[in-house]
Design a protein around this motif. Structure first.
Motif, PDB file in Angstrom:
ATOM      1  N   UNK A   1      67.749  28.205  46.160  1.00 46.58           N
ATOM      2  CA  UNK A   1      67.566  27.951  44.733  1.00 46.58           C
ATOM      3  C   UNK A   1      66.087  27.802  44.397  1.00 46.58           C
ATOM      4  N   UNK A   2      65.364  27.023  45.197  1.00 46.95           N
ATOM      5  CA  UNK A   2      63.941  26.822  44.937  1.00 46.95           C
ATOM      6  C   UNK A   2      63.164  28.138  45.045  1.00 46.95           C
ATOM      7  N   UNK A   3      63.483  28.941  46.044  1.00 42.21           N
ATOM      8  CA  UNK A   3      62.783  30.220  46.225  1.00 42.21           C
ATOM      9  C   UNK A   3      63.026  31.174  45.059  1.00 42.21           C
ATOM     10  N   UNK A   4      64.267  31.279  44.612  1.00 38.92           N
ATOM     11  CA  UNK A   4      64.559  32.209  43.517  1.00 38.92           C
ATOM     12  C   UNK A   4      63.960  31.698  42.205  1.00 38.92           C
ATOM     13  N   UNK A   5      63.921  30.392  42.031  1.00 39.38           N
ATOM     14  CA  UNK A   5      63.290  29.816  40.836  1.00 39.38           C
ATOM     15  C   UNK A   5      61.800  30.150  40.815  1.00 39.38           C
ATOM     16  N   UNK A   6      61.139  29.988  41.944  1.00 37.42           N
ATOM     17  CA  UNK A   6      59.713  30.297  42.023  1.00 37.42           C
ATOM     18  C   UNK A   6      59.453  31.796  41.833  1.00 37.42           C
ATOM     19  N   UNK A   7      60.335  32.625  42.367  1.00 39.87           N
ATOM     20  CA  UNK A   7      60.198  34.073  42.180  1.00 39.87           C
ATOM     21  C   UNK A   7      60.284  34.424  40.702  1.00 39.87           C
ATOM     22  N   UNK A   8      61.241  33.840  40.012  1.00 32.86           N
ATOM     23  CA  UNK A   8      61.408  34.100  38.584  1.00 32.86           C
ATOM     24  C   UNK A   8      60.145  33.705  37.816  1.00 32.86           C
ATOM     25  N   UNK A   9      59.600  32.562  38.136  1.00 32.05           N
ATOM     26  CA  UNK A   9      58.391  32.085  37.456  1.00 32.05           C
ATOM     27  C   UNK A   9      57.201  32.998  37.760  1.00 32.05           C
ATOM     28  N   UNK A  10      57.036  33.394  39.030  1.00 30.42           N
ATOM     29  CA  UNK A  10      55.926  34.279  39.411  1.00 30.42           C
ATOM     30  C   UNK A  10      56.023  35.643  38.758  1.00 30.42           C
ATOM     31  N   UNK A  11      57.242  36.186  38.720  1.00 30.03           N
ATOM     32  CA  UNK A  11      57.411  37.564  38.268  1.00 30.03           C
ATOM     33  C   UNK A  11      57.583  37.710  36.763  1.00 30.03           C
TER      34      UNK A  11
ATOM     35  N   UNK B   1      54.966  36.422  31.431  1.00 37.53           N
ATOM     36  CA  UNK B   1      55.068  36.511  29.974  1.00 37.53           C
ATOM     37  C   UNK B   1      56.107  35.519  29.432  1.00 37.53           C
ATOM     38  N   UNK B   2      56.925  34.974  30.299  1.00 38.96           N
ATOM     39  CA  UNK B   2      57.898  33.948  29.914  1.00 38.96           C
ATOM     40  C   UNK B   2      57.365  32.562  30.274  1.00 38.96           C
ATOM     41  N   UNK B   3      56.824  32.428  31.489  1.00 38.43           N
ATOM     42  CA  UNK B   3      56.432  31.116  32.002  1.00 38.43           C
ATOM     43  C   UNK B   3      54.920  30.901  32.016  1.00 38.43           C
ATOM     44  N   UNK B   4      54.172  31.853  31.513  1.00 40.29           N
ATOM     45  CA  UNK B   4      52.713  31.742  31.460  1.00 40.29           C
ATOM     46  C   UNK B   4      52.205  32.265  30.137  1.00 40.29           C
ATOM     47  N   UNK B   5      50.960  32.704  30.137  1.00 40.38           N
ATOM     48  CA  UNK B   5      50.316  33.123  28.889  1.00 40.38           C
ATOM     49  C   UNK B   5      50.275  34.644  28.708  1.00 40.38           C
ATOM     50  N   UNK B   6      50.755  35.379  29.691  1.00 38.58           N
ATOM     51  CA  UNK B   6      50.740  36.840  29.589  1.00 38.58           C
ATOM     52  C   UNK B   6      51.674  37.305  28.472  1.00 38.58           C
ATOM     53  N   UNK B   7      51.376  38.464  27.900  1.00 40.19           N
ATOM     54  CA  UNK B   7      52.194  39.025  26.818  1.00 40.19           C
ATOM     55  C   UNK B   7      52.728  40.398  27.223  1.00 40.19           C
ATOM     56  N   UNK B   8      53.973  40.666  26.864  1.00 45.70           N
ATOM     57  CA  UNK B   8      54.554  42.003  26.952  1.00 45.70           C
ATOM     58  C   UNK B   8      55.199  42.293  25.609  1.00 45.70           C
TER      59      UNK B   8
END
Length: 122
Positions: free
Chosen positions: A83-93, A96-103
């Protein structure tokens, strides 16, 4: 939801302890059960059978957790680590959802996901 998930894991652990069939299962053989459930999910979606889809997704979740329990017993990894690994993968990838990048489109989102994934695989 947390309570429901924990109860499901507890119930599957109990099944593994008390059911001779479940106790003897190994990851390698149980993965075929998982493949069957994936195919049943696909069939339900293709047929627009959303009542059955709910059941098949439950079966798929049960098989995923069951394999995780076997992995825990073998000291390979834990369900929490999955669970922790997939959560971190989602955040990294998805910056634009969890950071400041835009798409600006789904195509751009998929392209960016694949770029980040490729960088991680290097």
């Amino acid at each position: 939801m947390k309570e429901s998930f924990e109860l499901l894991v507890k119930s599957l652990r109990k099944s593994r302890e008390k059911c001779p069939w479940a106790a003897e299962r190994e990851i390698k053989e149980h993965v075929y059960e998982l493949m069957n459930e994936v195919n049943e999910v696909i069939l339900a979606v293709e047929n627009g059978d959303y009542k059955n889809l709910k059941e098949e997704l439950g079966d798929l979740l049960m098989d995923l957790i069951f394999i995780g329990i076997i992995a825990e017993e073998k000291k390979l990894f834990t369900i929490k680590e999955i669970i922790d690994d997939v959560k971190q993968k989602l955040i990294r990838r998805k910056p634009w959802v969890f950071g400041s990048e835009k798409v600006s489109s789904k195509e751009e989102a998929v392209k960016r996901w694949n770029e980040i994934k490729a960088m991680e695989k290097i």
